[in-house]
Design a protein around this motif. Structure first.
Motif, PDB file in Angstrom:
ATOM      1  N   TYR A   1      17.414   0.214 -39.094  1.00 39.99           N
ATOM      2  CA  TYR A   1      16.236   1.083 -39.189  1.00 39.99           C
ATOM      3  C   TYR A   1      16.661   2.524 -39.474  1.00 39.99           C
ATOM      4  O   TYR A   1      16.047   3.211 -40.296  1.00 39.99           O
ATOM      5  CB  TYR A   1      15.395   1.028 -37.911  1.00 39.99           C
ATOM      6  CG  TYR A   1      14.609  -0.254 -37.758  1.00 39.99           C
ATOM      7  CD1 TYR A   1      13.740  -0.698 -38.752  1.00 39.99           C
ATOM      8  CD2 TYR A   1      14.723  -1.010 -36.609  1.00 39.99           C
ATOM      9  CE1 TYR A   1      13.029  -1.877 -38.611  1.00 39.99           C
ATOM     10  CE2 TYR A   1      14.006  -2.185 -36.451  1.00 39.99           C
ATOM     11  CZ  TYR A   1      13.165  -2.615 -37.454  1.00 39.99           C
ATOM     12  OH  TYR A   1      12.447  -3.774 -37.305  1.00 39.99           O
ATOM     13  N   TYR A   2      17.684   2.988 -38.796  1.00 44.18           N
ATOM     14  CA  TYR A   2      18.153   4.360 -39.014  1.00 44.18           C
ATOM     15  C   TYR A   2      18.702   4.512 -40.437  1.00 44.18           C
ATOM     16  O   TYR A   2      18.406   5.495 -41.117  1.00 44.18           O
ATOM     17  CB  TYR A   2      19.213   4.749 -37.981  1.00 44.18           C
ATOM     18  CG  TYR A   2      19.607   6.197 -38.069  1.00 44.18           C
ATOM     19  CD1 TYR A   2      18.771   7.191 -37.599  1.00 44.18           C
ATOM     20  CD2 TYR A   2      20.814   6.577 -38.660  1.00 44.18           C
ATOM     21  CE1 TYR A   2      19.107   8.535 -37.706  1.00 44.18           C
ATOM     22  CE2 TYR A   2      21.161   7.915 -38.770  1.00 44.18           C
ATOM     23  CZ  TYR A   2      20.306   8.885 -38.289  1.00 44.18           C
ATOM     24  OH  TYR A   2      20.646  10.207 -38.405  1.00 44.18           O
TER      25      TYR A   2
ATOM     26  N   MET B   1      15.905   4.799 -42.844  1.00 41.16           N
ATOM     27  CA  MET B   1      15.333   6.140 -42.817  1.00 41.16           C
ATOM     28  C   MET B   1      16.202   7.099 -43.641  1.00 41.16           C
ATOM     29  O   MET B   1      15.681   7.897 -44.424  1.00 41.16           O
ATOM     30  CB  MET B   1      15.218   6.651 -41.380  1.00 41.16           C
ATOM     31  CG  MET B   1      14.640   8.063 -41.302  1.00 41.16           C
ATOM     32  SD  MET B   1      14.678   8.796 -39.665  1.00 41.16           S
ATOM     33  CE  MET B   1      16.393   9.342 -39.568  1.00 41.16           C
TER      34      MET B   1
ATOM     35  N   LEU C   1      13.289   7.063 -34.401  1.00 44.45           N
ATOM     36  CA  LEU C   1      14.362   6.309 -35.056  1.00 44.45           C
ATOM     37  C   LEU C   1      15.737   6.854 -34.675  1.00 44.45           C
ATOM     38  O   LEU C   1      16.671   6.092 -34.426  1.00 44.45           O
ATOM     39  CB  LEU C   1      14.173   6.334 -36.570  1.00 44.45           C
ATOM     40  CG  LEU C   1      12.958   5.535 -37.058  1.00 44.45           C
ATOM     41  CD1 LEU C   1      12.578   5.941 -38.464  1.00 44.45           C
ATOM     42  CD2 LEU C   1      13.235   4.051 -36.975  1.00 44.45           C
TER      43      LEU C   1
ATOM     44  N   TYR D   1       9.320   3.325 -38.429  1.00 48.14           N
ATOM     45  CA  TYR D   1       9.875   3.231 -39.778  1.00 48.14           C
ATOM     46  C   TYR D   1       8.760   2.908 -40.776  1.00 48.14           C
ATOM     47  O   TYR D   1       8.686   3.507 -41.858  1.00 48.14           O
ATOM     48  CB  TYR D   1      10.991   2.182 -39.876  1.00 48.14           C
ATOM     49  CG  TYR D   1      11.426   2.042 -41.300  1.00 48.14           C
ATOM     50  CD1 TYR D   1      12.219   3.009 -41.895  1.00 48.14           C
ATOM     51  CD2 TYR D   1      10.965   0.990 -42.078  1.00 48.14           C
ATOM     52  CE1 TYR D   1      12.564   2.928 -43.234  1.00 48.14           C
ATOM     53  CE2 TYR D   1      11.306   0.902 -43.410  1.00 48.14           C
ATOM     54  CZ  TYR D   1      12.109   1.865 -43.984  1.00 48.14           C
ATOM     55  OH  TYR D   1      12.433   1.792 -45.308  1.00 48.14           O
TER      56      TYR D   1
END
Length: 102
Positions: free
Chosen positions: A19-20, A23, A61, A87
């Motif tokens: 997820y990071y 981003m 996040l 997200y």
């Protein structure tokens, strides 16, 4: 039993990292790449300055990533759900990021 626990914890870390990383890719595509020398908090501060309207999503996040990367406890299903939802909100607002930064 230990292997199963480690695998579950590793899966949580991978999800948080994914997820990071997603981003980071979104911001990179819109001209705000994370500088190699910047840590996650410095990058979050840059996002706050340049894209304050999505700061909360980026903060969730970032916090999830930090906990998964540096923390001793695994992320709860609720924390992973929050990361996923934030997200998705960030992704939906990505067009606004480019429009508002011009």
């Amino acid at each position: 039993l230990r292997l199963i626990i480690l695998q579950n914890n590793a899966a949580d870390r991978v999800n948080a990292h994914n997820y990071y990383a997603a981003m980071l890719r979104l911001f990179d595509l819109h001209g705000t790449a994370r500088p190699p020398q910047a840590n996650v908090r410095e990058y979050l501060a840059k996002i706050a300055r340049e894209y304050g309207h999505v700061y909360e999503e980026a903060e969730v996040l970032t916090q999830g990533f930090e906990q998964a990367r540096y923390g001793n406890d695994k992320l709860s299903p609720d924390q992973l759900r929050q990361m996923r939802e934030n997200y998705r909100r960030l992704f939906r607002h990505i067009d606004c990021i480019g429009a508002l930064s011009r």
